[in-house]
Design an enzyme around this catalytic site. Structure first.
Site, PDB file in Angstrom:
ATOM      1  N   GLY A 275       0.825  -1.204   0.000  1.00 15.54           N
ATOM      2  CA  GLY A 275       0.000   0.000   0.000  1.00 15.54           C
ATOM      3  C   GLY A 275       0.855   1.247   0.000  1.00 15.54           C
TER       4      GLY A 275
ATOM      5  N   GLY B 244      -0.123   4.575   0.369  1.00 11.87           N
ATOM      6  CA  GLY B 244      -0.804   5.775   0.841  1.00 11.87           C
ATOM      7  C   GLY B 244       0.082   6.469   1.862  1.00 11.87           C
TER       8      GLY B 244
ATOM      9  CB  ALA C  73      -0.111   4.180   6.601  1.00 13.68           C
ATOM     10  N   GLY C  74       1.736   3.777   4.150  1.00 14.96           N
ATOM     11  CA  GLY C  74       2.698   2.913   3.459  1.00 14.96           C
ATOM     12  C   GLY C  74       3.962   3.657   3.065  1.00 14.96           C
TER      13      GLY C  74
ATOM     14  NE  ARG D  88     -15.189  12.595  11.827  1.00 13.17           N
ATOM     15  CZ  ARG D  88     -14.115  12.127  11.208  1.00 13.17           C
ATOM     16  NH1 ARG D  88     -13.896  10.831  11.163  1.00 13.17           N
ATOM     17  NH2 ARG D  88     -13.272  12.941  10.620  1.00 13.17           N
TER      18      ARG D  88
ATOM     19  CG  LEU E  93      -3.755  13.033   6.485  1.00 13.49           C
ATOM     20  CD1 LEU E  93      -3.563  14.481   6.078  1.00 13.49           C
ATOM     21  CD2 LEU E  93      -2.839  12.140   5.669  1.00 13.49           C
TER      22      LEU E  93
END
Lengths: 579, 247
Positions: free
Chosen positions: A12, A14, A16-17, A287, A394
């Protein structure tokens, strides 16, 4: 190459990756980065909202300790305190690092990072970069990855899908099996350690505002091979989504903190539900509480019993010139609706699944229960507890990725599981197993349509694990999942091409969705209390005496095995989550 | 029930010949082109009732932020997720981006975007990932002016629209200008500006832009690419003068 530099595979690309890959490289590892597409296409691009850090450039006396306390409370105390503190302590340094990488964060008059207000936080804590922080963060990280690639420390493999882990006789992870999505080659790849950063599973539910690929396929693959999954029942929904071009789209909540309002239409007039219910703390409501309150109001304000009223986010009272910067991410999200001018008319909102809190079970250093397997970002369950605070997504991805990358690289040498010692028998067996799966999918016969079954499964999950959960409904859902699973076995592979066949990977991902769906529903059934996003009207209270624990699910042939023995380690006083 | 006609240019693999197929899709309220393709994928049947293979296409975020779903919609490079079906009266024609090597149907290989970014050194060299202890000061005015150039999603629409991007040129597209504008304005990026400008002065750089300005009109993020080109042409020239006198 350098002497015995450990070989790490990151799944991945993104936030994190890429963070994991960069951290591992800094510790001397050589990294292979597997990704469905090019790095900048990852789901993190959607995180317009910004990144939370107690930088206190507004001089409000914000501290990392306050950030941690508010994160824990928002998450209804379902995350280990020390780990959350570690993340919040590191947050200002991470924003600094991103700024050094070139992320153009909004600035104050002095040229310091301008912090925005965000839901759930008492202080200004949201560092934002123009209208799309996620895009900028991905671009900056991708730049660093390209730099590392030019020095031959990272090898990016876009267009390869992670299929499964290579597990040896001792139960340790020794690499992955991946498939090239163009020529469909299945290849085993050996590694000293593997880090899964492939996102969460929000797209498993029908009403989601996530990337279509965030269906938890990588989590499910590891789960089926023995990795434990933590807190799978915690699914994040938010009231602030718009239906834009047939896709639910997350609206940045910071627009509310910056002066926007939310109301439900009652008798032709705005009813400011959150202000009425939560008074001055209305901007702080997590939320899940906001969603339940608003959707109860939507039902109450309806003119007839089976209709519902509309809810709106309204920023028309903001000064249009100031708003262009203050709520830039919000305006960007509304942009797709050409006919809608959010500065002039209120925006109709819908509840949607934004993310998932559950994921692969990891320890403080992001190691899973399988030796050699790590996870971070949406694929891991670590920092968010029972509800995510805006701006922490994030942050958790980047911080978690860096912890995982660093630790995976540092321990690789001592582990005695070097990539080049993986036997070719083990590699070939893993490859053979996946080729059998492909043959099995290709041999499926019948008149069922896998896409429609996927949608039915998504709707079933919305009915059962949505805003409110009911044990009787959940029990029925388990039976329904089995039924859909057996219908799926009668679905034919709709495309026989041997080049760029997207249906085959889809069918393989579908097979795994049932395991994960069963786990989500079983864990929802198992946890008999209400906590954060997991709400049972029949048991509306949090039960710390009995349920202050992490849910840990492991796969078995007869269904998920749940364990609730891991107590959450928190020294702070557990406050009531009343706003 | 209202329907829309969608005509898709299909090609099974890079060596094969292309062919067209017509699909009839039942309209949903606010339906995007990406959603219409998904509907076709769920039940791949042509308008005259023949079973066919599902249309291969790319999509991820469906919010116009990942750039995956760029394609030619009625001849114009656009994002399928952010284009509404009811914008068009007649049939909608879908073709793959033609400036990138074809993979299958609407999928193309955009790896040259990454290669171009790597060639132009689109990164800021860091000392490490540690906490340095100070955040570079960035003037508010400069950040606000530059912010829009940081918004590039690397979708490739600008490359598609550019007459200078073709098999005979090394030029990859105007996206590169956007990335470089953002980096060069950044206080740390400023330090690595000159080598980047020198690269940009070479093959496939600013000199390859002939000023057609098509890129700006198709950019889904509304990035002022023409202004970026003008500014960078000036800076590349200044930089070569600087290099001549100061080395």
């Amino acid at each position: 190459m350098h002497k015995a530099s450990p070989k790490i595979i990151v799944v991945g690309a993104g936030a994190a990756g890429m963070s994991a890959a960069l951290a591992a490289v800094e510790e001397g590892a050589s990294v292979t980065l597997l990704s469905l597409a090019e790095p900048f296409r990852a789901s993190s691009a959607r995180l317009r909202e910004g990144i939370a850090a107690a930088l206190d450039t507004a001089g409000e006396g914000d501290t990392a300790a306050m950030h941690a306390a508010e994160t824990l409370r928002c998450g209804d105390y379902l995350a280990h305190e020390k780990r959350v503190k570690g993340m919040c302590d590191a947050a200002p340094g991470i924003v600094e690092l991103l700024a050094r990488m070139g992320v153009g964060f909004d600035r104050t008059a002095e040229g310091a990072i301008r912090l925005g207000k965000c839901g759930g936080a008492t202080k200004r804590r949201l560092a934002r970069a123009g209208r799309s922080t996620g895009v900028q963060v991905l671009t900056a990280l991708a730049g660093q990855i390209l730099h590392a690639q030019s020095a031959e420390r990272v090898h990016v493999m876009p267009g390869w899908e992670f299929i499964s882990l290579i597990i040896d006789d001792s139960g340790a992870c020794r690499g992955v099996v991946a498939q090239n999505l163009r020529n469909m080659e299945i290849r085993p790849l050996a590694a000293d350690a593997v880090i899964i950063c492939a996102g969460g599973y929000p797209a498993l539910l029908a009403k989601h505002a996530a990337s279509v690929e965030s269906d938890g396929a990588a989590i499910a693959a590891c789960y089926a091979q023995g990795a434990a999954v933590a807190n799978p029942e915690f699914v994040q929904f938010s009231p602030y989504a718009i239906d834009a071009a047939g896709k639910l789209r997350a609206l940045p909540e910071s627009s509310l903190a910056e002066g926007g309002s939310v109301w439900v239409e009652r008798d032709g007039r705005p009813w400011h539900v959150l202000e009425e219910f939560f008074h001055e703390s209305s901007g702080l409501v997590p939320r899940d509480i906001a969603t339940r309150a608003l959707w109860k109001a939507v039902r109450d304000a309806a003119l007839t019993p089976d209709s519902r009223a509309n809810a709106f986010v309204d920023i028309t009272q903001l000064d249009p010139d100031a708003a262009a910067q203050l709520v830039a991410p919000f305006l960007d999200a509304c942009d797709a609706l050409a006919e809608l001018d959010a500065l002039r008319e209120p925006v109709r909102i819908e509840p949607a699944v934004f993310a998932t809190m559950g994921g692969l079970w990891v320890d403080a250093r992001h190691a899973s229960n399988i030796p050699g397997l790590f996870a971070a970002g949406g694929s891991a369950c670590q920092y968010h507890g029972a509800c995510i605070m805006a701006g922490n997504e994030l942050l958790a991805s980047i911080y978690g990725g860096m912890v995982a990358g660093r630790y995976a690289a540092c321990t690789a040498e001592r582990s005695g599981r070097a990539a080049d010692s993986v036997s070719s028998d083990l590699m070939n067996a893993a490859k053979g197993r996946e080729e059998d799966v492909v043959a099995h999918i290709a041999a499926q016969e019948g008149s069922e349509n896998a896409h429609l079954i996927g949608r039915e499964l998504g709707e079933l999950l919305v009915e059962s694990v949505w805003l409110e959960k009911d044990n009787a409904v959940l029990k029925k859902a388990l039976e329904k999942i089995d039924e859909l699973g057996s219908r799926f076995s009668k679905a034919q592979l709709p495309d026989r091409a041997e080049w760029a066949n997207a249906e085959l990977p889809f069918m393989r991902r579908m097979r795994r969705r049932f395991d994960l769906a069963r786990l989500i529903v079983a864990a929802s059934l198992g946890r008999d209390e209400s906590r954060g996003a997991h709400f049972k009207p029949a048991l509306p209270l949090r039960d710390d005496a009995k349920w202050h624990c992490i849910t840990r699910g492991t796969w078995s042939a007869s269904g998920p095995v749940l364990d609730f023995s891991e107590r959450v380690e928190i020294e702070a006083e557990l406050q009531k989550r009343e706003y | 029930m209202e329907t829309a006609l969608i005509k898709v240019k299909r090609q099974d693999d890079p060596e094969d010949l292309p062919y067209w197929e017509l699909f009839e899709v039942q309209l949903e309220p606010g339906m995007s082109v990406a959603r219409a393709i998904e509907v076709v994928r769920e039940n791949p049947m042509t308008a005259d009732g023949n079973r066919t293979a599902p249309v291969a296409h790319e999509c991820s975020c469906m919010e116009g932020l990942c750039g995956a779903c760029a394609m030619l919609i009625n001849g114009k490079a656009r994002l399928a997720c952010s284009t509404l079906v009811d914008e068009f009266d007649g049939p909608i024609t879908l073709e793959p981006l033609a400036k990138f090597p074809l993979v299958r149907d609407l999928c193309v290989d955009r790896s040259r975007i990454m290669e171009a970014l790597a060639r132009s050194e689109c990164w800021i060299p860091l000392d490490g990932l540690h906490v340095a202890g100070c955040i570079p000061v960035y003037s508010q005015r400069e950040q606000m002016k530059t912010s829009v150039f940081s918004d590039c999603i690397s979708c490739g629409c600008c490359s598609e629209a550019c007459p200078q991007v073709n098999g005979r040129s090394a030029f990859a597209g105007a996206f590169i200008f956007s990335h470089i504008m953002a980096l060069n304005a950044h206080p740390l990026g400023l330090q690595s500006r000159d080598p980047r400008l020198a690269l940009l002065g070479g093959r496939g750089g600013v000199a390859d832009c002939a000023g057609a300005e098509n890129c700006e009109s198709v950019c889904p993020r509304g990035i002022p690419l023409a202004a970026a080109v003008a500014r960078l042409q000036w800076e590349v020239a200044l930089n070569s003068i600087r290099r001549y006198f100061w080395g």
